[in-house]
Design an enzyme around this catalytic site. Structure first.
Site, mmCIF file in Angstrom:
data_model
loop_
_atom_site.group_PDB
_atom_site.id
_atom_site.type_symbol
_atom_site.label_atom_id
_atom_site.label_comp_id
_atom_site.label_asym_id
_atom_site.label_seq_id
_atom_site.Cartn_x
_atom_site.Cartn_y
_atom_site.Cartn_z
ATOM 1 N N GLY A 12 0.823 -1.204 0.000
ATOM 2 C CA GLY A 12 0.000 0.000 0.000
ATOM 3 C C GLY A 12 0.861 1.261 0.000
ATOM 4 N N ARG A 36 -3.093 -11.973 -4.539
ATOM 5 C CA ARG A 36 -4.103 -11.420 -5.452
ATOM 6 C C ARG A 36 -3.890 -12.062 -6.819
ATOM 7 N NH1 ARG A 36 -6.054 -9.685 -1.007
ATOM 8 N NH2 ARG A 36 -5.486 -7.646 -0.210
ATOM 9 N N SER A 85 -8.926 -0.260 3.478
ATOM 10 C CA SER A 85 -8.765 1.105 3.990
ATOM 11 C C SER A 85 -9.661 2.132 3.312
ATOM 12 C CB SER A 85 -7.301 1.538 3.837
ATOM 13 O OG SER A 85 -7.049 1.914 2.499
ATOM 14 N N THR A 126 -6.638 5.795 13.067
ATOM 15 C CA THR A 126 -7.071 6.808 12.088
ATOM 16 C C THR A 126 -7.988 7.871 12.670
ATOM 17 O OG1 THR A 126 -8.526 7.113 10.164
ATOM 18 C CG2 THR A 126 -8.846 5.104 11.402
ATOM 19 N N GLU A 128 -10.562 8.753 11.344
ATOM 20 C CA GLU A 128 -11.946 8.306 11.114
ATOM 21 C C GLU A 128 -12.591 7.833 12.418
ATOM 22 O OE1 GLU A 128 -14.317 7.816 8.393
ATOM 23 O OE2 GLU A 128 -13.108 9.529 7.814
ATOM 24 N N TYR A 151 -15.703 1.013 8.569
ATOM 25 C CA TYR A 151 -14.241 1.116 8.624
ATOM 26 C C TYR A 151 -13.804 1.739 9.952
ATOM 27 C CZ TYR A 151 -9.637 3.240 7.763
ATOM 28 O OH TYR A 151 -8.328 3.660 7.874
ATOM 29 N N LYS A 155 -11.579 0.001 12.881
ATOM 30 C CA LYS A 155 -10.307 0.602 13.323
ATOM 31 C C LYS A 155 -10.311 0.855 14.830
ATOM 32 C CE LYS A 155 -7.348 1.153 9.924
ATOM 33 N NZ LYS A 155 -5.978 0.642 9.973
HETATM 34 P P1 NDP Z 1 -3.651 1.303 1.281
HETATM 35 O O1 NDP Z 1 -5.082 0.989 1.003
HETATM 36 O O2 NDP Z 1 -2.836 1.996 0.241
HETATM 37 O O3 NDP Z 1 -2.883 -0.081 1.626
HETATM 38 C C1 NDP Z 1 -3.520 -1.109 2.340
HETATM 39 C C2 NDP Z 1 -2.604 -2.318 2.370
HETATM 40 O O4 NDP Z 1 -3.246 -3.367 3.111
HETATM 41 C C3 NDP Z 1 -2.290 -2.919 0.990
HETATM 42 O O5 NDP Z 1 -0.956 -3.377 0.989
HETATM 43 C C4 NDP Z 1 -3.235 -4.113 0.920
HETATM 44 O O6 NDP Z 1 -2.790 -5.142 0.068
HETATM 45 C C5 NDP Z 1 -3.168 -4.573 2.375
HETATM 46 N N1 NDP Z 1 -4.266 -5.452 2.740
HETATM 47 C C6 NDP Z 1 -5.589 -5.275 2.558
HETATM 48 N N2 NDP Z 1 -6.282 -6.307 3.035
HETATM 49 C C7 NDP Z 1 -5.370 -7.192 3.526
HETATM 50 C C8 NDP Z 1 -5.469 -8.467 4.131
HETATM 51 N N3 NDP Z 1 -6.641 -9.050 4.357
HETATM 52 N N4 NDP Z 1 -4.326 -9.080 4.506
HETATM 53 C C9 NDP Z 1 -3.106 -8.508 4.288
HETATM 54 N N5 NDP Z 1 -2.955 -7.292 3.713
HETATM 55 C C10 NDP Z 1 -4.084 -6.649 3.340
HETATM 56 O O7 NDP Z 1 -3.609 2.096 2.657
HETATM 57 P P2 NDP Z 1 -2.581 3.256 3.147
HETATM 58 O O8 NDP Z 1 -1.217 2.836 2.816
HETATM 59 O O9 NDP Z 1 -3.099 4.561 2.717
HETATM 60 O O10 NDP Z 1 -2.803 3.189 4.728
HETATM 61 C C11 NDP Z 1 -2.029 2.318 5.545
HETATM 62 C C12 NDP Z 1 -2.802 2.043 6.828
HETATM 63 O O11 NDP Z 1 -3.020 3.252 7.516
HETATM 64 C C13 NDP Z 1 -4.171 1.412 6.620
HETATM 65 O O12 NDP Z 1 -4.406 0.551 7.713
HETATM 66 C C14 NDP Z 1 -5.121 2.589 6.691
HETATM 67 O O13 NDP Z 1 -6.395 2.181 7.100
HETATM 68 C C15 NDP Z 1 -4.418 3.449 7.719
HETATM 69 N N6 NDP Z 1 -4.626 4.879 7.626
HETATM 70 C C16 NDP Z 1 -4.401 5.523 6.431
HETATM 71 C C17 NDP Z 1 -4.520 6.886 6.358
HETATM 72 C C18 NDP Z 1 -4.288 7.627 5.082
HETATM 73 O O14 NDP Z 1 -4.708 8.787 4.995
HETATM 74 N N7 NDP Z 1 -3.620 7.038 4.101
HETATM 75 C C19 NDP Z 1 -4.886 7.683 7.561
HETATM 76 C C20 NDP Z 1 -5.041 6.896 8.757
HETATM 77 C C21 NDP Z 1 -4.914 5.546 8.779
HETATM 78 P P3 NDP Z 1 -3.121 -5.116 -1.518
HETATM 79 O O15 NDP Z 1 -2.162 -4.152 -2.132
HETATM 80 O O16 NDP Z 1 -2.873 -6.508 -1.930
HETATM 81 O O17 NDP Z 1 -4.545 -4.690 -1.646
HETATM 82 P P1 GDR Z 2 -11.327 9.351 3.743
HETATM 83 O O1 GDR Z 2 -10.633 9.650 2.338
HETATM 84 O O2 GDR Z 2 -12.679 8.781 3.594
HETATM 85 O O3 GDR Z 2 -11.178 10.582 4.573
HETATM 86 O O4 GDR Z 2 -10.398 8.171 4.295
HETATM 87 P P2 GDR Z 2 -11.252 9.914 0.891
HETATM 88 O O5 GDR Z 2 -10.163 10.562 0.125
HETATM 89 O O6 GDR Z 2 -11.866 8.696 0.301
HETATM 90 O O7 GDR Z 2 -12.432 10.955 1.169
HETATM 91 C C1 GDR Z 2 -12.194 12.228 1.738
HETATM 92 C C2 GDR Z 2 -13.472 13.050 1.721
HETATM 93 O O8 GDR Z 2 -13.781 13.429 0.379
HETATM 94 C C3 GDR Z 2 -15.168 13.245 0.170
HETATM 95 N N1 GDR Z 2 -15.438 13.034 -1.259
HETATM 96 C C4 GDR Z 2 -14.998 11.994 -1.984
HETATM 97 N N2 GDR Z 2 -14.208 10.951 -1.659
HETATM 98 C C5 GDR Z 2 -13.910 10.058 -2.635
HETATM 99 N N3 GDR Z 2 -13.105 9.041 -2.353
HETATM 100 N N4 GDR Z 2 -14.400 10.175 -3.906
HETATM 101 C C6 GDR Z 2 -15.216 11.209 -4.275
HETATM 102 O O9 GDR Z 2 -15.642 11.292 -5.415
HETATM 103 C C7 GDR Z 2 -15.521 12.172 -3.274
HETATM 104 N N5 GDR Z 2 -16.250 13.313 -3.272
HETATM 105 C C8 GDR Z 2 -16.189 13.821 -2.048
HETATM 106 C C9 GDR Z 2 -15.520 12.018 1.011
HETATM 107 O O10 GDR Z 2 -16.934 11.950 1.209
HETATM 108 C C10 GDR Z 2 -14.705 12.295 2.255
HETATM 109 O O11 GDR Z 2 -15.411 13.136 3.118
HETATM 110 C C11 GDR Z 2 -8.989 8.201 4.156
HETATM 111 C C12 GDR Z 2 -8.501 6.737 4.060
HETATM 112 O O12 GDR Z 2 -7.135 6.738 3.736
HETATM 113 C C13 GDR Z 2 -8.716 6.026 5.372
HETATM 114 O O13 GDR Z 2 -8.110 4.736 5.316
HETATM 115 C C14 GDR Z 2 -8.059 6.856 6.491
HETATM 116 O O14 GDR Z 2 -8.241 6.223 7.716
HETATM 117 C C15 GDR Z 2 -8.647 8.256 6.506
HETATM 118 O O15 GDR Z 2 -8.394 8.858 5.250
HETATM 119 C C16 GDR Z 2 -8.019 9.131 7.571
#
Ligand code: NDP
Ligand code: GDR
Length: 321
Positions: A12, A36, A85, A126, A128, A151, A155
């Site tokens: 990820g 996958r 996520s 998070t 969230e 979600y 979390k």
């Molecule tokens: P991504 O969605 O980019 O990455 C998620 C990762 O989890 C991928 O490697 C995915 O694998 C893996 N995964 C999903 N399901 C499984 C499973 N069942 N077993 C093993 N691996 C799995 O997320 P981010 O890198 O953005 O975020 C990292 C973490 O931080 C997540 O837990 C997210 O919820 C949390 N988080 C993210 C935030 C953000 O803004 N980015 C903010 C706060 C928290 P695959 O590539 O194969 O799908």
């Molecule tokens: P979020 O991120 O839900 O905060 O979770 P996302 O970018 O999906 O949405 C942010 C906000 O934008 C609004 N929105 C849309 N979102 C998406 N994806 N697509 C759209 O077209 C759109 N239009 C408006 C959403 O409603 C939302 O309010 C991310 C993830 O990385 C989580 O795993 C992590 O925990 C949180 O950030 C912190």
């Protein structure tokens, strides 16, 4: 002797940046690779680190695989970043989200507790989890939780499980409550990347408009490359703890669009179409984190402004398109 780190979710966004950061610090890096039908290692290739890490096949929902992996690689530090996520998907697949994002954390904590209790553990919590806390316009480590999606609920289970294992079994478990963080490696379905990819396509004449949901919501957006450094810092402290990681600034999706389109000389109002399909059953209207504890205790602060981040993402997407 170099330290060994094990990262779930290494394919990820955060997993890839964290692996790169830990390699730069001299760590031996292992990652859990979920099976996958098509390759998922493009981010590790993008950062040119795929051949520098060891991938271990396993899934967060398979406790026996996690036990085997932890036993084999004997990590000093375990970073649990794996999760379903995408918040929007969690309403369509709540049980899968609970299994991977919630119970998955307990599965990997159990493996640590049973075969490597001295390992330090990081849980990707998070913002969230704060969800609908309207009376708290700025969220800190002491703000009450009110998750608004399956979600967020999953979390919160993982978050409290980590704290419980800290208190019950003396596991060095840290929780990073990270606010939204983005990068050129962000998944295409998340709003920032959806916007920057569309801006690049529109600019190059490959797309006409951009369908979005609620663009008046506010998020505290930072750069993922900055945020993974905080994860590592948490595990280097004398005691395990919980930290908010954020910029402290909040911006609407609308204003983020303005920055992205403006970067290539376009006006977002000419291209953005509001589409109810992208509205969520329950929305988190406002997120703004207070990162002062992280600054005080870890010496960490966000280095990249929202403008720099969005321009970096648009430029990367212009190259890709
Ligand atoms: P991504 O969605 O980019 O990455 C998620 C990762 O989890 C991928 O490697 C995915 O694998 C893996 N995964 C999903 N399901 C499984 C499973 N069942 N077993 C093993 N691996 C799995 O997320 P981010 O890198 O953005 O975020 C990292 C973490 O931080 C997540 O837990 C997210 O919820 C949390 N988080 C993210 C935030 C953000 O803004 N980015 C903010 C706060 C928290 P695959 O590539 O194969 O799908
Ligand atoms: P979020 O991120 O839900 O905060 O979770 P996302 O970018 O999906 O949405 C942010 C906000 O934008 C609004 N929105 C849309 N979102 C998406 N994806 N697509 C759209 O077209 C759109 N239009 C408006 C959403 O409603 C939302 O309010 C991310 C993830 O990385 C989580 O795993 C992590 O925990 C949180 O950030 C912190």
């Amino acid at each position: 002797m170099s330290k060994t780190a094990l990262i779930s979710g290494i394919t990820g966004q955060d997993g890839a940046y964290l692996a790169q950061h830990l390699l730069s610090l001299g760590y031996e890096v292992h990652g859990i690779l979920a099976r996958r039908s098509s390759p998922t290692t493009w981010r590790l290739e993008y950062l040119n680190i795929l051949d520098k890490i060891t991938l271990e096949e396993g899934d967060l929902t398979d406790a026996s695989a996690l036990l085997r992996i932890v036993l084999n690689c004997k990590p000093d530090e375990v970073y649990n970043l794996g999760a379903q996520s995408f918040v929007a998907t969690s309403w369509a697949q709540p049980l899968l989200t609970a299994q991977a994002t919630g119970l998955g954390a307990m599965n990997i904590l159990e493996a640590v507790r049973q075969v490597r209790p001295e390992a330090k553990f990081y849980q990707a919590s998070t913002s969230e989890m704060f969800g609908g806390m309207k009376e708290f316009p700025v969220q800190s480590e002491t703000t009450p939780f009110h998750p608004r999606s399956p979600y967020g609920v999953a979390k919160l289970f993982a978050h409290w499980t980590t704290i419980n294992y800290r208190e019950s079994f003396n596991i060095f478990g840290c929780c990073g409550i990270l606010f939204n963080h983005e990068s050129p490696l962000r998944g295409i379905e998340f709003v920032t990347r959806k916007v920057t990819d569309a801006v690049a396509r529109i600019k190059k004449g490959k797309q006409k408009d951009l369908h979005l949901g609620n663009i008046d919501v506010k998020r505290d957006w930072g750069f993922a490359g900055d945020y993974v450094k905080a994860m590592h810092l948490m595990l280097q402290q004398p005691e395990p703890d919980t930290y908010v990681i954020a910029t402290g600034r909040t911006t609407t999706v609308r204003d983020m669009c303005k920055i992205a389109f403006g970067h290539v000389g376009l006006n977002y109002e000419d291209y953005v179409v509001i589409d109810p399909k992208f509205y969520r059953p329950a929305e988190v209207e406002l997120l703004r984190g207070d990162p002062s504890k992280a600054y005080k205790k870890l010496g960490w602060k966000a280095e990249t402004s929202l403008e720099e981040l969005i321009c970096m993402m648009v430029d990367a997407d212009l190259k890709r398109v």
